[in-house]
Structures are given as C-alpha cells and as structure tokens.
Design a protein around this motif. Sequence first.
Motif, PDB file in Angstrom:
ATOM      1  N   TYR A 292       1.185  -1.013  -0.047  1.00 37.27           N
ATOM      2  CA  TYR A 292      -0.168  -0.224   0.310  1.00 37.27           C
ATOM      3  C   TYR A 292       0.631   1.645   0.371  1.00 37.27           C
ATOM      4  CZ  TYR A 292      -4.148  -2.722   1.214  1.00 37.27           C
ATOM      5  OH  TYR A 292      -4.646  -3.536   1.835  1.00 37.27           O
TER       6      TYR A 292
ATOM      7  N   LYS B 177      -1.458 -11.701   4.351  1.00 39.02           N
ATOM      8  CA  LYS B 177      -2.817 -12.413   5.160  1.00 39.02           C
ATOM      9  C   LYS B 177      -2.828 -13.396   5.158  1.00 39.02           C
ATOM     10  CE  LYS B 177      -7.838 -12.271   4.551  1.00 39.02           C
ATOM     11  NZ  LYS B 177      -7.714 -13.368   5.415  1.00 39.02           N
TER      12      LYS B 177
ATOM     13  N   GLY C 295      -3.378  -3.420  -8.084  1.00 44.13           N
ATOM     14  CA  GLY C 295      -3.766  -3.016  -7.662  1.00 44.13           C
ATOM     15  C   GLY C 295      -4.797  -1.587  -7.920  1.00 44.13           C
ATOM     16  N   ASP C 296      -4.935  -0.416  -7.346  1.00 45.23           N
ATOM     17  CA  ASP C 296      -5.546   0.442  -8.314  1.00 45.23           C
ATOM     18  C   ASP C 296      -4.608   1.472  -8.659  1.00 45.23           C
ATOM     19  OD1 ASP C 296      -8.049   0.243  -4.992  1.00 45.23           O
ATOM     20  OD2 ASP C 296      -7.664  -0.301  -7.242  1.00 45.23           O
TER      21      ASP C 296
ATOM     22  N   LEU D 106      -5.753   4.749   2.726  1.00 46.21           N
ATOM     23  CA  LEU D 106      -4.579   2.935   2.409  1.00 46.21           C
ATOM     24  C   LEU D 106      -4.656   3.006   1.238  1.00 46.21           C
ATOM     25  CD1 LEU D 106      -3.805   3.438   5.144  1.00 46.21           C
ATOM     26  CD2 LEU D 106      -3.468   0.615   4.588  1.00 46.21           C
TER      27      LEU D 106
ATOM     28  N   LEU E 269       3.855   0.689   2.967  1.00 45.73           N
ATOM     29  CA  LEU E 269       2.958  -0.114   4.020  1.00 45.73           C
ATOM     30  C   LEU E 269       3.483  -1.597   3.082  1.00 45.73           C
ATOM     31  CD1 LEU E 269       0.914   1.628   5.684  1.00 45.73           C
ATOM     32  CD2 LEU E 269       2.434   0.474   6.874  1.00 45.73           C
TER      33      LEU E 269
ATOM     34  N   TYR F  49      -0.988  -7.215  -5.158  1.00 46.21           N
ATOM     35  CA  TYR F  49      -0.634  -7.597  -4.134  1.00 46.21           C
ATOM     36  C   TYR F  49      -0.873  -9.305  -4.943  1.00 46.21           C
ATOM     37  CZ  TYR F  49      -5.751  -8.478  -6.115  1.00 46.21           C
ATOM     38  OH  TYR F  49      -7.070  -8.429  -6.953  1.00 46.21           O
TER      39      TYR F  49
ATOM     40  N   LEU G 234      -4.182   0.367  -2.589  1.00 44.87           N
ATOM     41  CA  LEU G 234      -3.031  -0.932  -2.745  1.00 44.87           C
ATOM     42  C   LEU G 234      -2.585  -0.231  -4.022  1.00 44.87           C
ATOM     43  CD1 LEU G 234      -3.352  -3.690  -1.807  1.00 44.87           C
ATOM     44  CD2 LEU G 234      -4.789  -4.272  -4.136  1.00 44.87           C
TER      45      LEU G 234
ATOM     46  N   PHE H 176       0.332  -5.720   9.274  1.00 46.26           N
ATOM     47  CA  PHE H 176       1.236  -4.668   8.689  1.00 46.26           C
ATOM     48  C   PHE H 176       2.632  -4.383   9.205  1.00 46.26           C
ATOM     49  CE2 PHE H 176      -1.732  -2.441   5.846  1.00 46.26           C
ATOM     50  CZ  PHE H 176      -2.818  -2.933   6.303  1.00 46.26           C
ATOM     51  N   GLY H 177       3.579  -4.404   7.833  1.00 45.47           N
ATOM     52  CA  GLY H 177       4.824  -4.264   8.865  1.00 45.47           C
ATOM     53  C   GLY H 177       4.868  -2.210   8.841  1.00 45.47           C
TER      54      GLY H 177
ATOM     55  N   HIS I  71      -9.548 -17.023   6.071  1.00 39.69           N
ATOM     56  CA  HIS I  71      -9.889 -15.665   5.650  1.00 39.69           C
ATOM     57  C   HIS I  71     -10.963 -14.734   6.259  1.00 39.69           C
ATOM     58  CE1 HIS I  71     -13.939 -15.738   4.422  1.00 39.69           C
ATOM     59  NE2 HIS I  71     -14.650 -16.633   5.297  1.00 39.69           N
ATOM     60  N   ASN I  72     -11.109 -14.717   8.108  1.00 40.24           N
ATOM     61  CA  ASN I  72     -11.263 -13.887   8.295  1.00 40.24           C
ATOM     62  C   ASN I  72     -10.525 -13.406   9.490  1.00 40.24           C
ATOM     63  OD1 ASN I  72     -14.182 -14.621   7.767  1.00 40.24           O
ATOM     64  ND2 ASN I  72     -14.348 -16.303   9.915  1.00 40.24           N
ATOM     65  N   GLN I  73      -9.537 -13.991   9.014  1.00 40.92           N
ATOM     66  CA  GLN I  73      -7.896 -12.747   9.953  1.00 40.92           C
ATOM     67  C   GLN I  73      -7.649 -11.426   9.151  1.00 40.92           C
ATOM     68  OE1 GLN I  73      -5.351 -13.960  12.545  1.00 40.92           O
ATOM     69  NE2 GLN I  73      -7.445 -14.908  13.187  1.00 40.92           N
ATOM     70  N   PRO I  74      -7.883 -10.674  10.114  1.00 41.91           N
ATOM     71  CA  PRO I  74      -7.348  -9.142   9.506  1.00 41.91           C
ATOM     72  C   PRO I  74      -6.237  -9.614   8.858  1.00 41.91           C
ATOM     73  CG  PRO I  74      -6.996  -9.284  12.583  1.00 41.91           C
ATOM     74  CD  PRO I  74      -7.615 -10.720  11.381  1.00 41.91           C
ATOM     75  N   GLN I  75      -5.612  -8.432   8.201  1.00 40.15           N
ATOM     76  CA  GLN I  75      -4.489  -8.308   7.299  1.00 40.15           C
ATOM     77  C   GLN I  75      -3.188  -7.694   9.004  1.00 40.15           C
ATOM     78  OE1 GLN I  75      -5.142  -4.941   4.649  1.00 40.15           O
ATOM     79  NE2 GLN I  75      -4.798  -7.264   2.994  1.00 40.15           N
TER      80      GLN I  75
END
Lengths: 108, 114
Positions: free
Chosen positions: B35, B94, B58-59, B43, B90, B48, B45, B105-106, B99-103
């Motif tokens: 990101y 994940k 990403g975008d 943020l 950033l 990924y 993207l 981050f570093g 798949h319910n876990q959050p991301q």
Amino acid sequence: ELKVEQNPLFLSMQEGKNYTIYCNYSTTSDRLYWYRQDPGKSLESLFVLLSNGAVKQEGRLMASLDTKARLSTLHITAAVHDLSATYFCAVPGNQFYFGTGTSLTVIP
Amino acid sequence: DGGITQSPKYLFRKEGQNVTLSCEQNLNHDAMYWYRQDPGQGLRLIYYSQIVNDFQKGDIAEGYSVSREKKESFPLTVTSAQKNPTAFYLCASKPTDRHNQPQHFGDGTRLSIL
C-alpha cells in the motif's frame, strides 16, 4: 468497485466525552475490520466483525456491524488522550478496501 | 516472534533511479500486499499476491513493480516512471486459509526524493 466511506474525517473532542465514527460501504459484505494508526506508525488491528449484529468491545472502544445497512460504527466512551490516532475501517472483497480514515484528537 | 519486517525505514531516491523496498514475513502467510499512504490520506493498493509466483495490480500499479519468488518475501520496486514517489509505503500479509483474519502490517518505509 467497492467504496468505503468514513465520517467524520476529522474529529476533535474533549476528554470524557462520547462520540461515534461511522463507516459505510457500497456492496454486500459480512465482515469488516477496524484499525488504528498512530502518527508516523503502522496500522494495528483493533476489531474483527464477522457477522450481522456483531459487537466487539475493548476498553473505551466498541465496534458494531449492521450488514443490512452496510454500516459499521466505532463508539468512543469517555475519551482519553491516549485514544488520539487515525482510525480506519476496511472491508474485504477481491482485495481489502480501506476507508479514508478518521483522525481523532482528544483534548485534555 | 512472528511478524513483518520492512526495510529500510527511510529511503531517499534520486531522480531517474529505481529503488527497491523490502518486505519479509515469517508468519507463513500466503497473501501479501503493498500500500501507499500519502500524508493525511488513506491507503491505496499498489500490488498484491495471493500465492508464490503470482501477483495482481492494485489501484495504482503504474510506476511500480513486484516479484514473489518466495512465500516470505514480496519486494516492491519504485521505478523512475513513478514521478511522485514520496509517500509512506506499507506492506501487509494475511493467511488465505483463515479468511476472517485481519491483515498484519509492517512498520513501513518512508520514501523521499532527493
């Protein structure tokens, strides 16, 4: 494309007051995440909301999810200075879609 | 302790130069993300990757490139084609099987132009 909107973008509040941050998203999702970011730092996961009606609480913060209204709220109770940060909501889709963030300043 | 390590913490780029930002994770996560965050903004993207040897734009992928040769590593190259690279970058990861876990981050890399 999924859109995620937060309001307010900026929030200045006095210690001891209550307030709510809103997160609206544009397409169906049964999950939503809240993160906190301190100035110049990375994002820290606060809450994972996994179903309609989910409510999670941690200290002075409480998050809820209404998937039918496509709305999540982050409620702050009796704010303290340590809560000053930027708060982001995020909705998963093909990727993660982040809200614009709410910059919260708690004034002593 | 498991986590995501980004390096360097600060990076300066000369005009016309390519620079590479490192992201390493020992969480055994399949998915990794890059990101960009501009001051006072959210943020956005860049790229990924859900699995080794595969990645998607990403975008805002223009002016950036990535590789994913190892599960643990997802380096981002900011090329000279990216005309406004000054930002906070950033990296996140994940698990794809939970798949319910959050991301996660570093700590980020702050890139500036000299």
